[in-house]
Design an enzyme around this catalytic site. Structure first.
Site, PDB file in Angstrom:
ATOM      1  N   ASP A  19      -7.964  -5.331  -0.043  1.00 38.32           N
ATOM      2  CA  ASP A  19      -8.427  -6.207  -1.129  1.00 38.32           C
ATOM      3  C   ASP A  19      -8.058  -7.668  -0.926  1.00 38.32           C
ATOM      4  O   ASP A  19      -8.529  -8.524  -1.673  1.00 38.32           O
ATOM      5  CB  ASP A  19      -7.839  -5.715  -2.461  1.00 38.32           C
ATOM      6  CG  ASP A  19      -8.403  -4.347  -2.829  1.00 38.32           C
ATOM      7  OD1 ASP A  19      -7.622  -3.393  -2.998  1.00 38.32           O
ATOM      8  OD2 ASP A  19      -9.643  -4.243  -2.901  1.00 38.32           O
TER       9      ASP A  19
ATOM     10  N   HIS B  97       0.855  -1.192   0.000  1.00 40.22           N
ATOM     11  CA  HIS B  97       0.000   0.000   0.000  1.00 40.22           C
ATOM     12  C   HIS B  97       0.889   1.240   0.000  1.00 40.22           C
ATOM     13  O   HIS B  97       1.949   1.249   0.612  1.00 40.22           O
ATOM     14  CB  HIS B  97      -0.897   0.030   1.257  1.00 40.22           C
ATOM     15  CG  HIS B  97      -2.076   0.925   1.109  1.00 40.22           C
ATOM     16  ND1 HIS B  97      -2.020   2.276   1.361  1.00 40.22           N
ATOM     17  CD2 HIS B  97      -3.334   0.665   0.700  1.00 40.22           C
ATOM     18  CE1 HIS B  97      -3.205   2.804   1.125  1.00 40.22           C
ATOM     19  NE2 HIS B  97      -4.027   1.854   0.730  1.00 40.22           N
TER      20      HIS B  97
END
Ligand code: SDX
Length: 427
Positions: A361, A304
């Site tokens: 996700d 991320h």
């Protein structure tokens, strides 16, 4: 007392103001940089650049903190509903009972779409990706609802209308892609229940709503509701800065979200886990490929730009996964593979050194599979969840006195001045 940083270049010094946020984040205010120094900054991907000041969502990537209007996402996932969280993001505070009731009534009253829109859906090729359909049809809403969006009341009406219709539009694309009869929203069902019923109810087999599936969907959408200045929100703000209508700005955000590096990752994670499953569960091979700089393969659902620790949403999503599969008495081999993959990766020096952890996700696709959502609609589910966040960020940018049309500068690296060469002289 105003704080400054000093920029010194070839003996000349420039003072630039320091901005401090409510969580003591600091920024160098470069509003006057080019005018006073002739310099611009260079920051591809904007990893070090603040595009705006915002009071909507706070993230701390080092500590894994995520709050909507100051409220930790963990508390909202446990105690709130998606409708209430949407109201919080868009209006800045939790609704009182009468405000929530009025919001619910409006969401219900505007949940139908213009019947003429069906013709558009029916003429997309059957294999069209639902994200391409949704972003196109959200843009088309302007043609069906051309009312102005200037006064606060007009904007709030348009905002609520879009939140109400997006579920119906998503379910329509699914039903039509299957050649099924459309299921209309029902006044006796709340936001999440209505969506599930529109997706899965059929004339021959009424859909049985279960509280576990409804709660899993509520939490899924709460966790996706906003995430400050991510790629798709930046697209909404940039397109909105041209003073285009809300539908077009949101459609741009949906297009940005579709990418596998962004919201398309939930679909890519399940495709990756399925491939590993088909390869006999060889998750160690996937980890090895992810570490190989010569291999473009990435561990989807990992890493991320902001979180350099466990994404707080992934932690909750993993728990939702376990609880939902247990409640439905389901076993999903992909969940077992995901957990093994996570365990190996989190101990691997490559992932530790690169601060790569599961993001939202990584487990979300397994929740959606358990609910019965087809894989090609996973990013549509992300988009429905993110809609309140996009709307709140769009509204905030429209009200921001500092907000101007987005127009970054560049460092030119092309040829210096040259001249036109007639055809006969070209070699
Ligand atoms: C979302 O921004 C948001 O807030 C987004 C989001 C939201 O709610 O809106 O949180 C939603 O988009 C989550 C992210 C979903 N995407 C994926 O899961 C795709 C896989 N992850 C990546 O491709 C990547 O981690 C990104 C895109 C998420 C972040 O990319 P960055 O910050 O630009 O980092 P990078 O690509 O420059 O990678 C830095 C290093 C590189 O190695 P080096 O060249 O420095 O040696 O880390 C490596 C990368 O190779 N790396 C990975 C990796 N992610 C980064 N290596 C293997 N597998 C990965 N998943």
């Amino acid at each position: 007392m105003q704080d400054y940083v000093t920029l010194t270049y070839r003996g000349e010094s420039f003072q630039l103001p320091v901005i401090v946020g409510s969580e003591n984040e600091r920024a160098i205010d470069i509003l006057r940089l080019r005018k006073e120094t002739g310099f611009i900054t260079y920051d591809p991907g904007y990893a070090n650049s603040g595009a705006c000041m915002s009071s909507i969502t706070y993230m701390n990537g080092e500590q894994g903190i995520l709050r909507y209007r100051g409220i930790p996402v963990e508390e909202l996932a446990e105690k709130s509903t998606f409708k209430e969280t949407a109201y919080l993001l868009i209006n800045g505070q939790l609704p009182k009972a009468d405000e929530l009731r009025n919001f619910s009534i409006m969401l219900n009253d505007h949940s139908l779409v213009h019947e003429d829109m069906k013709a558009f859906y029916q003429n997309f090729p059957r294999a069209s990706h639902p994200m391409g359909i949704l972003s196109a049809m959200v843009n088309a809403l302007r043609s069906f609802y051309p009312e102005l969006q200037t006064t606060e009341e007009e904007i709030n009406f348009t905002v609520t209308r879009l939140l109400a219709k997006v579920r119906t539009m998503a379910a329509m694309s699914y039903k039509i892609s299957r050649g099924h009869t459309l299921v209309y929203p029902r006044p006796d069902l709340a936001y999440c229940e209505n969506f599930l019923n529109m997706m899965f109810d059929t004339p021959v087999r009424p859909y049985q709503l279960t509280k576990e599936v409804v709660r899993a969907l509520e939490v899924f959408w709460i966790l996706h509701a906003d995430h400050e200045q991510n790629c798709s929100t930046t697209a909404v703000r940039v397109v909105g800065s041209g003073r285009v209508n809300l539908y077009a700005a949101i459609s741009a955000g949906m297009s940005a979200l579709w990418g596998p590096l962004h919201g398309g990752a939930n679909q890519a994670v399940v495709e990756m886990l399925t491939a590993i499953h088909q390869d006999g569960g060889n998750f160690r091979g996937a980890v090895a490929r992810a570490k190989d700089r010569n291999d473009p393969f990435r561990l989807m659902g990992f890493g991320h730009r902001v979180y350099k620790t466990y994404d707080p949403r992934a932690r909750i999503m993993k728990r939702v996964c376990d609880d939902l599969l247990a409640a439905l008495n389901l076993k999903d081999p992909l969940l077992d593979i995901a957990k093994e993959l996570e365990e190996v990766a989190l101990k691997d020096p490559y992932f530790i050194d690169h601060n790569l952890y599961p993001n939202v996700d990584f487990y979300s696709g397994i929740v959606l599979r358990a609910i019965g959502i087809p894989t090609n609609m996973f990013t549509v589910m992300f988009a429905i969840g993110r809609l309140p966040g996009w709307i709140s960020q769009w509204k905030e940018s429209m009200d921001d006195p500092h907000w101007r049309i987005s127009r970054p500068r560049q460092i030119y690296t092309g040829p210096n001045e040259t001249h036109y060469v007639p055809m006969q002289d070209r070699t």
